[in-house]
Design an enzyme around this catalytic site. Structure first.
Site, PDB file in Angstrom:
ATOM      1  CB  THR A  14      -0.871   0.014   1.282  1.00 60.88           C
ATOM      2  OG1 THR A  14      -1.330  -1.298   1.536  1.00 60.88           O
ATOM      3  CG2 THR A  14      -2.036   0.952   1.151  1.00 60.88           C
ATOM      4  CB  VAL A  15       3.596   2.409   2.250  1.00 55.97           C
ATOM      5  CG1 VAL A  15       4.488   3.629   2.358  1.00 55.97           C
ATOM      6  CG2 VAL A  15       2.714   2.267   3.488  1.00 55.97           C
ATOM      7  NE  ARG A  46       7.322 -12.095  -0.178  1.00 54.86           N
ATOM      8  CZ  ARG A  46       6.474 -11.758   0.764  1.00 54.86           C
ATOM      9  NH1 ARG A  46       5.195 -11.730   0.512  1.00 54.86           N
ATOM     10  NH2 ARG A  46       6.897 -11.450   1.963  1.00 54.86           N
ATOM     11  CE  LYS A 107       5.429  -0.267  12.301  1.00 59.76           C
ATOM     12  NZ  LYS A 107       4.534   0.245  11.292  1.00 59.76           N
ATOM     13  CB  VAL A 134       7.415   7.237  15.169  1.00 59.54           C
ATOM     14  CG1 VAL A 134       6.658   7.581  16.448  1.00 59.54           C
ATOM     15  CG2 VAL A 134       8.599   6.334  15.486  1.00 59.54           C
ATOM     16  N   GLY A 189      -6.681  -1.377   5.533  1.00 60.57           N
ATOM     17  CA  GLY A 189      -5.224  -1.345   5.330  1.00 60.57           C
ATOM     18  C   GLY A 189      -4.455  -0.673   6.453  1.00 60.57           C
ATOM     19  CD  GLU A 192       2.287  -2.930  11.520  1.00 60.86           C
ATOM     20  OE1 GLU A 192       3.343  -3.407  11.076  1.00 60.86           O
ATOM     21  OE2 GLU A 192       1.904  -1.786  11.240  1.00 60.86           O
ATOM     22  CG  ASP A 203       2.646  -0.698  15.303  1.00 60.92           C
ATOM     23  OD1 ASP A 203       3.485  -0.835  14.401  1.00 60.92           O
ATOM     24  OD2 ASP A 203       1.930   0.324  15.430  1.00 60.92           O
ATOM     25  CE  LYS A 207       3.841   2.747  14.653  1.00 59.34           C
ATOM     26  NZ  LYS A 207       2.409   2.648  14.414  1.00 59.34           N
TER      27      LYS A 207
END
Ligand code: HSE
Length: 439
Positions: A14-15, A46, A107, A134, A189, A192, A203, A207
């Protein structure tokens, strides 16, 4: 105009896909802002055949991030692979070994290897930028690493997991179950790859560990964080909190105390009228308390493709604007060689207010016994409320206590003494209270 900055992006989820799209759509504006073009010369993911809605023609493709880091024609390696070890770790090492700057949103990777990476980068005069690691799009790393240099921090805390905040908000506002809210967060989305990392606070802990180092100049100590997630929070807790003037948030808190640095992640009661209590949904917030500036609260998008891509883009443009041969910003706010060993404050010495919710059998003397156990442990109560459903004669009643500031150890002892009295039904719920400095 200077030569283009050549970047390689490892990870097209997504990012990564958002980042490619934004850089391609805004190439002219970015070139003007940075005084040089930013060119994507290589990518790695991939599945080469997947349609990501972006044009990858003319960009070198690598099946493996390490291959990209070792062989691509790049000035900056963008790590969006994820994970504390494996390909992310190996590819960042490969990039640094080759003399290539690194931008990462990872992170977990920094929480585990950040100090070592900082040393490697600084030996070679390289940058590692990690704004997206973060609180997503909130520029907290830049604020702490650069803008607030010289401030002494006393406490840093915040809502740093969009998934948890989204779940808590929807549970409260719509009365939905924890499971339904989690599924929706995953669909959008935010979560994690393994959502237990969000829900159980790992998570947020990763951070927080990074912010602790930036705030207090100590080595990253992600394994020394007190951790409680939100899976144990019920609608009853949320409702009881609201009645008493609080809202429940998953906070990460790092605080300097006389015995060392406290790092803790847990569901927390914040006053309903505080600004941080108004931070809803996937939005994150980070509060910084320091001696020169005072209090700063930064609120913004904490998860999702565009918010994270915005932070990664800012990191890339910082490198594009940096002058060759100039002193680089220390990766962790001060040169890695000058970081101090982490001195951990014991959680049982934590001082603060507590919310305690007990389900008990309805019989004479129970209320008095609970009050006595509190008093015997030196705990002063702000309020104590008993609620009975009156459905049947032996139906349980709920007792909710809010304490004044007290020691964690005293609360643990009092709760343990109450457990031995034989009138408790189920497990007691204990939630710490955190107040903004100004509240
Ligand atoms: N899973 C994370 C969150 C994404 O929910 O905030 C950003 O780190």
């Amino acid at each position: 105009m200077a030569d283009a900055l050549k970047i390689g992006i490892a990870g097209l989820g997504t990012v990564g896909a958002s980042l490619v799209r934004i850089i391609q759509q805004r190439s002219n504006a970015l070139a003007v802002a940075c005084g040089r073009a930013i060119t994507i010369t290589a990518v790695s993911a991939r599945n080469r055949n997947k349609d990501r809605g972006v044009d990858l023609s003319g960009i070198a493709w690598f099946d493996y991030p390490v291959d990209l880091a070792e062989n691509a024609d790049i000035d900056v390696f963008i790590e969006l692979v994820g994970g504390a070890d494996g390909a992310a770790d190996q590819s960042v090492r490969a990039a640094l070994a080759r003399g290539v700057h690194v931008v990462t949103a990872n992170k977990a990777l920094l929480a585990r290897h950040g100090v070592e990476f900082a040393r490697l980068a600084e030996e070679k005069g390289l940058l590692i930028n990690y704004e997206a690691a973060v609180a997503g799009g909130i520029p907290v790393i830049k604020a702490m690493r650069e803008s607030l240099t010289g401030n002494n921090f006393s406490r840093v805390y915040g809502i740093m997991n969009g998934t948890c905040n989204y779940i808590l908000t929807r549970m409260e506002k719509e009365g939905l179950s924890f499971e339904d809210c989690l599924k929706e967060a995953q669909r959008l989305g935010y979560a994690e790859a393994d959502p237990t990392f969000d829900i159980e606070g790992n998570d947020t802990a990763h951070k927080l560990a990074i912010l602790t180092t930036l705030a207090f100049g100590s080595e990253i100590a992600a394994d020394d964080i007190y951790l409680e997630g939100i899976s144990n929070i019920s609608i009853e807790d949320i409702n009881a909190a609201a009645e008493l003037g609080y809202r429940i948030k998953l906070l990460g808190v790092a605080q300097r105390t006389e015995s060392g640095i406290e790092q803790r992640v847990h569901p927390t009661m914040v006053p309903l009228d505080s600004v941080i209590a108004q931070v809803d949904g996937v939005t994150n917030a980070v509060a910084l308390e320091s001696d020169i500036l005072g209090e700063l609260l930064m609120v913004g998008p904490g998860a999702g493709g565009n918010a994270t891509a915005s932070a990664v883009l800012g990191d890339i443009t910082d490198i594009a604007k940096s002058r060759p041969g100039a002193q680089q910003v220390p990766v962790l706010g001060r040169p890695a060689a000058l970081l101090e060993p982490y001195r951990q404050a014991k959680m049982k010495s934590h001082e603060g207010g507590y919310f305690i919710r007990l389900s008990v059998v309805d019989r004479a003397g129970v209320f008095a016994s609970i009050a006595t156990k509190m008093a015997e442990n030196g705990i002063s109560l702000e309020s104590i409320v008993q609620r009975s459903q009156h459905t049947t004669a032996d139906a349980p009643v709920t007792i909710v206590l809010v304490t004044h500031a007290t020691m964690e150890n005293a609360v643990r002892k009092a709760v343990s003494a109450i457990k031995h009295e034989g009138y408790l039904i189920g497990e007691p719920q204990v939630i710490r209270i955190e107040r903004p400095k100004s509240a």
